[in-house]
Write an enzyme that holds these catalytic residues in place. Sequence first.
Site, short mmCIF file in Angstrom:
data_model
loop_
_atom_site.label_atom_id
_atom_site.label_comp_id
_atom_site.label_asym_id
_atom_site.label_seq_id
_atom_site.Cartn_x
_atom_site.Cartn_y
_atom_site.Cartn_z
N CYS A 37 22.17 20.31 21.22
CA CYS A 37 21.19 20.94 20.34
C CYS A 37 19.84 21.09 21.03
O CYS A 37 18.93 21.71 20.49
CB CYS A 37 21.00 20.12 19.06
SG CYS A 37 22.52 19.86 18.15
N ASP A 39 17.82 18.50 21.89
CA ASP A 39 16.87 17.42 21.62
C ASP A 39 17.58 16.07 21.50
O ASP A 39 18.58 15.95 20.79
CB ASP A 39 16.06 17.71 20.35
CG ASP A 39 16.94 18.16 19.20
OD1 ASP A 39 18.12 17.77 19.16
OD2 ASP A 39 16.44 18.88 18.32
N CYS A 63 11.57 19.60 23.27
CA CYS A 63 10.39 20.44 23.41
C CYS A 63 9.12 19.59 23.33
O CYS A 63 9.18 18.40 23.03
CB CYS A 63 10.39 21.49 22.31
SG CYS A 63 10.00 20.79 20.72
N CYS A 106 11.45 18.56 14.64
CA CYS A 106 11.12 17.65 15.75
C CYS A 106 10.56 16.35 15.17
O CYS A 106 10.82 15.26 15.68
CB CYS A 106 10.10 18.27 16.70
SG CYS A 106 10.38 20.02 17.08
#
Lengths: 133, 414
Positions: A37, A39, A63, A106
């Site tokens: 994915c 992350d 990210c 996130c």
Amino acid sequence: MAYSDKVVDHYENPRNVGTLDKNSGDVGTGLVGAPACGDVMKLQIKVGAGGLIEDAKFKTFGCGSAIASSSLATEWIKGKTLDEAASIRNTEIAQHLSLPPVKIHCSVLAEDAIKAAVADYRAKQPKTSQAAE
Amino acid sequence: MPEGSAIERNDTGYPIYLDYQATTPTDPRVVEAMLPYFTERFGNPHSRNHRYGWEAEDAVETARAQVASIIGADPKEVIFTSGATESNNLALKGVAHFHRDKKRHIVTVVTEHKCVLDSCRYLEEEGFRVTYLPVQQNGLLDLDQLRAAIEDDTVIVSVMAVNNEIGVIQPLAEIGKICRERGTYFHTDAAQAVGKIPLDVNAMNIDLLSISGHKIYGPKGIGALYVRRKPRVRLQPLITGGGQERGLRSGTLPTPLCVGLGEACAIAEREMAGEAARLEALRARFYEQITARLPEVYLNGDTTHRIPGNLNLSFAYVEGEGLMMGIKGLSVSSGSACTSASLEPSYVLRALGVEEEMAHTSLRIGLGRYTTEAEVDAAVEQIAANVSKLRAMSPLWEMVQEGVDLRSIQWAAH
Ligand SMILES: Cc1ncc(COP(=O)(O)O)c(C=O)c1O
Ligand code: FES
């Protein structure tokens, strides 16, 4: 994508990058996300005798917002009790970092990482001491 | 270095531009050629009655010949469009619509540009059948699969000449031969190929070919479609009106843009060999330095069948978007996008069978006419420093160093 100053600051000067001994009895490790994915977050806590989180470390594949969320999370949970740490909501992280809507997940990942680390620590404790807590 | 390369960028505070597959600056020589056609030679190239019109018409026809020349075509076979997107739409929809009563099948490839894939989707909705061929691990089409995919009612095969993400060159001559034998049209999207590799529509049996101005140091907003006359390719126009461009694309031609595309083709044709050699050397310099500095860097796409100006690299265990944030001094493109942000990682890399986690770690580095050795060295430095920094904070890198097989872990995909 324009990043907020706070995201940039955490990205460029990440707090508490590192690793604690995951086999140690006073360390809890949370590993969330998936490489596929894009992350993965690892967040670790070291719990002192008084039940307070005395150290926290993270490593993140993701990210800039994911890196910033986990960096901030480690800052926030230090000195807190396990219950306090586990009650941190992703919305607080997202708000503090001014994350745009596409980057909310996130911060969700950071919340999940804290909860996973706390759960791992708790699972490691002998039943008796957990009852005594 | 080619003449006219006096574009200064580094002392302006702008990042180093390494995204030549996205677009290119207009060559100053091209701009120079265009300028008079905005002002004193402003005539309508379709005005047949006076000098203004004649001058503009001459300029447009010179440009058409320049475009034709770089692909070995006759000028009469070149139609000006607004860009490769329009050319691709016109080629696919135009040919399919014209032959819709007899032929209902189209063959294309999964790694095509979105505008080709989208035109195919559109035609599917109209009842056409489309075969989307896979590619091999190196990004190239398997010719046996192509042979097997062509049916009796296949009207057109559309295979891009050069891929925009990984720079690989498809075997055009072989594809053209197969299409000719099977009596189906061969269209190629050559937006990334013109001026980079030699193209010859006759030797390669290409029936339709799309060109974009802004990928070849020409202006944005102009392109061309080559449409073969012998044997004649029939197609239905998308835009009708005054009947310009042999009725295939109505509308007053933008003289300055046509002149710009023509000049860009002329320069590219003259300088292609020298430029290719220079870029090849720069790319080798980049690749050698970066792989000497960093372990676990992987090249996506075939190593030899690719244009000299492209490198697509995966920096294992470092997420591309996170890396892009660190290399602020560089303008590159990332094939990565976090799935959770509802942006897919590159469909091109996934089509190569690049594992999703590796697709998330890729950068596309595009070198071009104005790239210098100093820029390459600076880019290598920035990328290497940031990859090292991010690997030191990557849980995946740590696990792999500890000997953990990442596939043995039960990841919670979300
Ligand atoms: C392979 C390919 N085809 C088509 C296009 C679209 O070209 P244009 O911008 O001229 O419409 C591009 C550019 O993005 C491209 O790289
Ligand atoms: S982790 Fe998915 S975009 Fe940040």
